[in-house]
Design a protein around this motif. Structure first.
Motif, mmCIF file in Angstrom:
data_model
loop_
_atom_site.group_PDB
_atom_site.id
_atom_site.type_symbol
_atom_site.label_atom_id
_atom_site.label_comp_id
_atom_site.label_asym_id
_atom_site.label_seq_id
_atom_site.Cartn_x
_atom_site.Cartn_y
_atom_site.Cartn_z
ATOM 1 N N GLU A 114 0.903 15.655 -8.799
ATOM 2 C CA GLU A 114 1.567 14.830 -9.803
ATOM 3 C C GLU A 114 1.434 13.347 -9.436
ATOM 4 O O GLU A 114 1.097 12.503 -10.266
ATOM 5 C CB GLU A 114 3.056 15.249 -9.876
ATOM 6 N N HIS A 115 1.654 13.074 -8.159
ATOM 7 C CA HIS A 115 1.575 11.693 -7.671
ATOM 8 C C HIS A 115 0.155 11.138 -7.841
ATOM 9 O O HIS A 115 -0.031 9.993 -8.253
ATOM 10 C CB HIS A 115 2.006 11.635 -6.201
ATOM 11 N N LEU A 116 -0.820 11.981 -7.523
ATOM 12 C CA LEU A 116 -2.215 11.535 -7.592
ATOM 13 C C LEU A 116 -2.611 11.109 -9.002
ATOM 14 O O LEU A 116 -3.440 10.223 -9.186
ATOM 15 C CB LEU A 116 -3.148 12.643 -7.089
ATOM 16 N N ASN A 167 -0.909 9.500 -11.063
ATOM 17 C CA ASN A 167 -0.365 8.190 -11.428
ATOM 18 C C ASN A 167 -0.678 7.063 -10.454
ATOM 19 O O ASN A 167 -0.458 5.901 -10.769
ATOM 20 C CB ASN A 167 1.159 8.295 -11.587
ATOM 21 N N CYS A 168 -1.152 7.404 -9.249
ATOM 22 C CA CYS A 168 -1.325 6.357 -8.243
ATOM 23 C C CYS A 168 -2.812 6.145 -7.934
ATOM 24 O O CYS A 168 -3.460 7.008 -7.348
ATOM 25 C CB CYS A 168 -0.557 6.716 -6.980
ATOM 26 N N ILE A 169 -3.322 4.993 -8.334
ATOM 27 C CA ILE A 169 -4.749 4.708 -8.146
ATOM 28 C C ILE A 169 -5.100 4.586 -6.663
ATOM 29 O O ILE A 169 -6.133 5.063 -6.210
ATOM 30 C CB ILE A 169 -5.144 3.418 -8.896
ATOM 31 N N GLN A 170 -4.188 3.965 -5.930
ATOM 32 C CA GLN A 170 -4.435 3.807 -4.490
ATOM 33 C C GLN A 170 -4.652 5.145 -3.793
ATOM 34 O O GLN A 170 -5.566 5.312 -2.992
ATOM 35 C CB GLN A 170 -3.251 3.102 -3.862
ATOM 36 N N CYS A 171 -3.779 6.080 -4.099
ATOM 37 C CA CYS A 171 -3.887 7.383 -3.457
ATOM 38 C C CYS A 171 -5.125 8.134 -3.955
ATOM 39 O O CYS A 171 -5.760 8.851 -3.192
ATOM 40 C CB CYS A 171 -2.621 8.210 -3.670
ATOM 41 N N GLN A 172 -5.457 7.938 -5.233
ATOM 42 C CA GLN A 172 -6.685 8.552 -5.762
ATOM 43 C C GLN A 172 -7.894 8.080 -4.978
ATOM 44 O O GLN A 172 -8.752 8.862 -4.588
ATOM 45 C CB GLN A 172 -6.883 8.146 -7.225
ATOM 46 N N SER A 174 0.828 -1.208 0.000
ATOM 47 C CA SER A 174 0.000 0.000 0.000
ATOM 48 C C SER A 174 0.861 1.255 0.000
ATOM 49 O O SER A 174 1.921 1.305 0.618
ATOM 50 C CB SER A 174 -0.943 -0.006 1.203
ATOM 51 N N CYS A 175 0.384 2.256 -0.721
ATOM 52 C CA CYS A 175 1.138 3.494 -0.871
ATOM 53 C C CYS A 175 0.675 4.502 0.175
ATOM 54 O O CYS A 175 -0.515 4.678 0.392
ATOM 55 C CB CYS A 175 0.916 4.068 -2.275
ATOM 56 N N SER A 176 1.609 5.145 0.837
ATOM 57 C CA SER A 176 1.204 6.056 1.908
ATOM 58 C C SER A 176 1.559 7.512 1.600
ATOM 59 O O SER A 176 1.587 8.357 2.473
ATOM 60 C CB SER A 176 1.856 5.625 3.222
ATOM 61 N N PHE A 177 1.793 7.764 0.317
ATOM 62 C CA PHE A 177 2.221 9.115 -0.058
ATOM 63 C C PHE A 177 1.162 10.173 0.285
ATOM 64 O O PHE A 177 1.432 11.152 0.964
ATOM 65 C CB PHE A 177 2.527 9.159 -1.560
ATOM 66 N N TYR A 178 -0.050 9.920 -0.166
ATOM 67 C CA TYR A 178 -1.135 10.875 0.068
ATOM 68 C C TYR A 178 -1.356 11.109 1.557
ATOM 69 O O TYR A 178 -1.482 12.228 2.026
ATOM 70 C CB TYR A 178 -2.433 10.377 -0.584
HETATM 71 ZN ZN LIG Z 1 0.286 6.710 -3.947
#
Ligand SMILES: [Zn+2]
Lengths: 183, 127
Positions: free
Chosen positions: B22-24, B26-31, B3-7
């Motif tokens: 920018e990250h959002l 490309n990243c479905i998880q964060c979206q 799991s991505c925790s950037f957001y």
């Molecule tokens: Zn992400």
């Protein structure tokens, strides 16, 4: 007349001004109580209590925060007291009342998805303790900063941060299997 | 899937930057997470008449509570006033009596202070 003038008048016991203020803030308070209780009847009663408290204590409003924030803080206290009185608050299984919620800056289609997501989140939040539920609601539904939440809840800013962090983790864990399977 | 925790990290630090946008993209998880977490001012519309009635009712309910409040604060005010006045009178009495004891003269408070101070005086004289 703007809010500030109304507040000045209301603090001087001007009933009309206070009445206008409360009327314009009623839906915010009711919406908050509804998200906390998930029960329209209880939410109505608690909103009424907030209004009464605001009338009685209007002279104590310092004006260092927004009027809505003050009402939200009163509402949070009333909700917490209510929880102490009857630990298990009855929630209605029927969530159709949430359909009446409107979203800002959202198209109709997006609103449909958002509403579904919101129901899921609110249901999950409802299973959590109030310490986890309230900071999350204030942050993600009302856009309060960590600092404002710390003031509203009278807890350190670091605590706000870690509680919201825990809540997000819990929500993510609950939704691992995919969001729509839970609904 | 990891799991991505950037957001999450970004919002926990109250940062919204171009980097996040920018990250959002490309990243479905964060979206997904973003769409779940953000429900800005979602409010329920209530009929105006309902709100008006509710506010009116709140004023009626608040009236007796306010009166009780005012009554209570008056009582507290009177109590504090009584305590302050008695402290002042007592200290005046003590001062007056001390002056009388050491320098002679007539005390204004004689009728009240004689019983109390005769005891004190006895003790002082006895020493
Ligand atoms: Zn992400």
């Amino acid at each position: 007349m703007d809010n500030e003038q109304l507040i000045e008048l209301a603090k001087k016991q001007n009933k009309n001004a206070l009445s206008i203020l409360l009327t314009s803030h009623y839906e915010i308070v009711y919406g908050y109580m509804l998200k906390l209780t998930l029960n329209p009847e209880v939410a109505k009663d608690l909103t009424q209590e907030v209004m009464v408290k605001a009338i009685v204590h209007m002279n104590k409003f310092k004006g260092d925060s927004k009027f809505s924030t003050w009402l939200i803080a009163i509402g949070t206290n009333i909700y917490k007291n209510q929880l102490k009185k009857n630990k298990r608050m009855v929630i209605t299984e029927d969530f159709s009342f949430l359909d009446a919620m409107t979203f800002q800056h959202t198209s109709t289609e997006d609103a449909y998805i958002k509403r579904d997501n919101m129901k899921t989140i609110l249901k999950l939040l409802n299973e959590m303790k109030e310490q986890q539920k309230i900071p999350f609601l204030l942050k993600h539904y009302y856009g309060y900063s960590y600092e404002e939440i710390a003031v509203i809840l009278k807890i350190p800013i670091g605590t706000v941060r870690s509680r919201i962090h825990n809540t997000i983790k819990k929500l993510q864990d609950s939704m691992k299997g995919g969001l729509y399977e839970i609904v | 899937m990891k799991s991505c925790s950037f957001y999450e990290t970004m919002i926990l630090n109250e940062e919204t930057s171009d980097k996040l946008n920018e990250h959002l993209k490309n990243c479905i998880q964060c979206q997904q997470l973003q769409s779940l977490m953000r429900f800005e001012t979602t409010e329920i519309k209530l009929p105006d008449a309902f709100i008006e009635d509710a506010v009116k009712e709140a004023f009626i309910k608040a009236e007796p509570i306010k009166r009780r409040h005012d009554f209570f604060s008056t009582i507290v005010f009177i109590a504090v006033a009584i305590i302050l006045v008695s402290i002042i009178i007592t200290s005046l009495m003590i001062q007056d009596q001390l002056l009388k004891y050491y320098f002679g003269g007539v005390s204004l408070f004689m009728p009240f202070t004689v019983p109390v101070f005769s005891i004190i005086r006895k003790k002082v004289v006895m020493k």
